[in-house]
Design an enzyme around this catalytic site. Structure first.
Site, PDB file in Angstrom:
ATOM      1  N   GLU A  98      41.443  43.346  43.023  1.00 22.66           N
ATOM      2  CA  GLU A  98      40.342  44.160  43.558  1.00 22.66           C
ATOM      3  C   GLU A  98      39.974  43.720  44.980  1.00 22.66           C
ATOM      4  O   GLU A  98      39.596  44.537  45.809  1.00 22.66           O
ATOM      5  CB  GLU A  98      39.132  44.088  42.611  1.00 22.66           C
ATOM      6  CG  GLU A  98      39.396  44.868  41.330  1.00 22.66           C
ATOM      7  CD  GLU A  98      38.680  44.339  40.100  1.00 22.66           C
ATOM      8  OE1 GLU A  98      37.724  43.556  40.242  1.00 22.66           O
ATOM      9  OE2 GLU A  98      39.108  44.694  38.985  1.00 22.66           O
ATOM     10  N   GLU A 113      48.684  38.952  36.937  1.00 23.99           N
ATOM     11  CA  GLU A 113      47.890  40.116  36.543  1.00 23.99           C
ATOM     12  C   GLU A 113      48.550  41.389  37.056  1.00 23.99           C
ATOM     13  O   GLU A 113      48.340  41.766  38.228  1.00 23.99           O
ATOM     14  CB  GLU A 113      46.487  40.015  37.142  1.00 23.99           C
ATOM     15  CG  GLU A 113      45.704  38.810  36.683  1.00 23.99           C
ATOM     16  CD  GLU A 113      44.203  39.068  36.711  1.00 23.99           C
ATOM     17  OE1 GLU A 113      43.586  38.990  35.655  1.00 23.99           O
ATOM     18  OE2 GLU A 113      43.661  39.403  37.774  1.00 23.99           O
ATOM     19  N   GLY A 125      41.730  46.393  33.886  1.00 22.88           N
ATOM     20  CA  GLY A 125      40.628  47.329  33.637  1.00 22.88           C
ATOM     21  C   GLY A 125      41.075  48.707  33.187  1.00 22.88           C
ATOM     22  O   GLY A 125      40.292  49.655  33.222  1.00 22.88           O
ATOM     23  N   SER A 127      43.591  43.590  30.774  1.00 22.97           N
ATOM     24  CA  SER A 127      43.167  44.189  29.505  1.00 22.97           C
ATOM     25  C   SER A 127      43.446  43.297  28.300  1.00 22.97           C
ATOM     26  O   SER A 127      43.748  43.793  27.213  1.00 22.97           O
ATOM     27  CB  SER A 127      43.793  45.574  29.326  1.00 22.97           C
ATOM     28  OG  SER A 127      43.383  46.436  30.377  1.00 22.97           O
TER      29      SER A 127
HETATM   30  C1  PEP Z   1      40.465  40.805  35.702  1.00 18.44           C
HETATM   31  O1  PEP Z   1      39.420  41.186  36.197  1.00 18.44           O
HETATM   32  O2  PEP Z   1      41.090  39.857  36.204  1.00 18.44           O
HETATM   33  C2  PEP Z   1      40.978  41.487  34.511  1.00 18.44           C
HETATM   34  C3  PEP Z   1      42.106  41.093  33.990  1.00 18.44           C
HETATM   35  O3  PEP Z   1      40.213  42.510  34.035  1.00 18.44           O
HETATM   36  P1  PEP Z   1      40.377  43.235  32.596  1.00 18.44           P
HETATM   37  O4  PEP Z   1      40.512  42.130  31.568  1.00 18.44           O
HETATM   38  O5  PEP Z   1      39.142  44.025  32.423  1.00 18.44           O
HETATM   39  O6  PEP Z   1      41.615  44.063  32.651  1.00 18.44           O
END
Ligand code: PEP
Length: 251
Positions: free
Chosen positions: A97, A167, A173, A213
């Protein structure tokens, strides 16, 4: 034997008042859980409450960003020394983000990583491919590029204080979780890059989390993967009982 690290990334959620309540709930669910490290990465304004509330517990506090300069004319920014002085131990750097909405590049991520490590913070460095990049078959190249640039100038000794959070951007998200095979393969790829940069021993000792997630339902199978040493959890870290289930899965 690598310890698993379960870290919550609250993003822009919870006021100081809500933080106090959450920490009390989390203390109850995380008591006597010594099989993994627990971190909550909170907004800057919640740090004081989080540090105060978690004193004497096994819960550590992290921030979600840090500036690369020690001080100066950087309105709105926070330095590593400021975080340390507030009792912060960890800092998330390079979250997708930040890269997507705030112009973060691998070069600025690298500068932040070095500043944080030099000051004595532990870094949770986020990397991950876009959906398009996975479809194009260049996931390995993207992860290799990010890992190499983001860690430029970081020594093998400093790597003891670096956690890498793999990630996939398409899983953050979105409710679309990577399969266990995808998560394990990507974390293994990153470990291979660390090995090429620092040698096998450092690679074997580096904690590589999966994030995207992860939740109370899918955590145990993801955390069972050989190369997955914990999780960076967004949405599901905002409810203490759900976060508690994920912590249990990592024990
Ligand atoms: C994050 O913000 O690093 C993340 C993995 O978010 P989420 O678990 O909501 O996908």
């Amino acid at each position: 034997m690598r310890r698993k690290v379960i870290a919550g990334n609250w993003k822009m959620n919870k006021t100081p008042t809500e933080t106090k309540l959450f920490v009390e709930e989390l203390k109850a669910v995380s008591q006597n859980k010594n099989g993994c490290d627990i971190v909550i990465c909170v907004p800057f304004v919640d740090i004081a409450c989080a540090v105060e509330g978690t004193k004497g517990t096994n819960i550590k506090v992290g921030a979600q960003n840090v500036h690369f300069a020690p001080s100066g004319a950087y309105t709105g920014e926070i330095s590593a020394q400021m975080l340390l002085d507030c009792g912060v131990e960890y800092v998330v750097i390079g979250h997708s983000e930040r890269r997507q909405y705030f112009g973060e590049t691998d070069e600025t991520v690298n500068a932040r990583v070095k500043a944080a490590l030099e000051a004595g913070l532990k870094v949770i460095l986020c990397i991950g491919e876009l959906e398009k990049e996975r479809e194009q078959g260049i996931t390995a190249e993207i992860l290799g590029k990010q890992t190499k640039i983001d860690l430029l100038g970081v020594t093998a000794e400093q790597m003891k204080n670096v956690i890498i959070a793999y990630e996939p951007v398409w899983a953050i998200g979105t409710g679309k979780t990577a399969t266990t095979a995808q998560a394990d393969e990507a974390c293994g790829l990153v470990r291979g890059v660390i090995s090429s940069l620092y040698g096998k021993e450092t690679a074997e000792n580096t904690i590589i989390q999966y994030g995207g997630s992860m939740n109370a339902k899918n955590a145990s199978e993801l955390l069972a993967c050989v190369n997955v040493d914990g999780g960076l959890i967004g949405g599901a870290s905002l409810k203490a009982p759900d976060f508690g289930v994920i912590i249990n899965a990592a024990q």
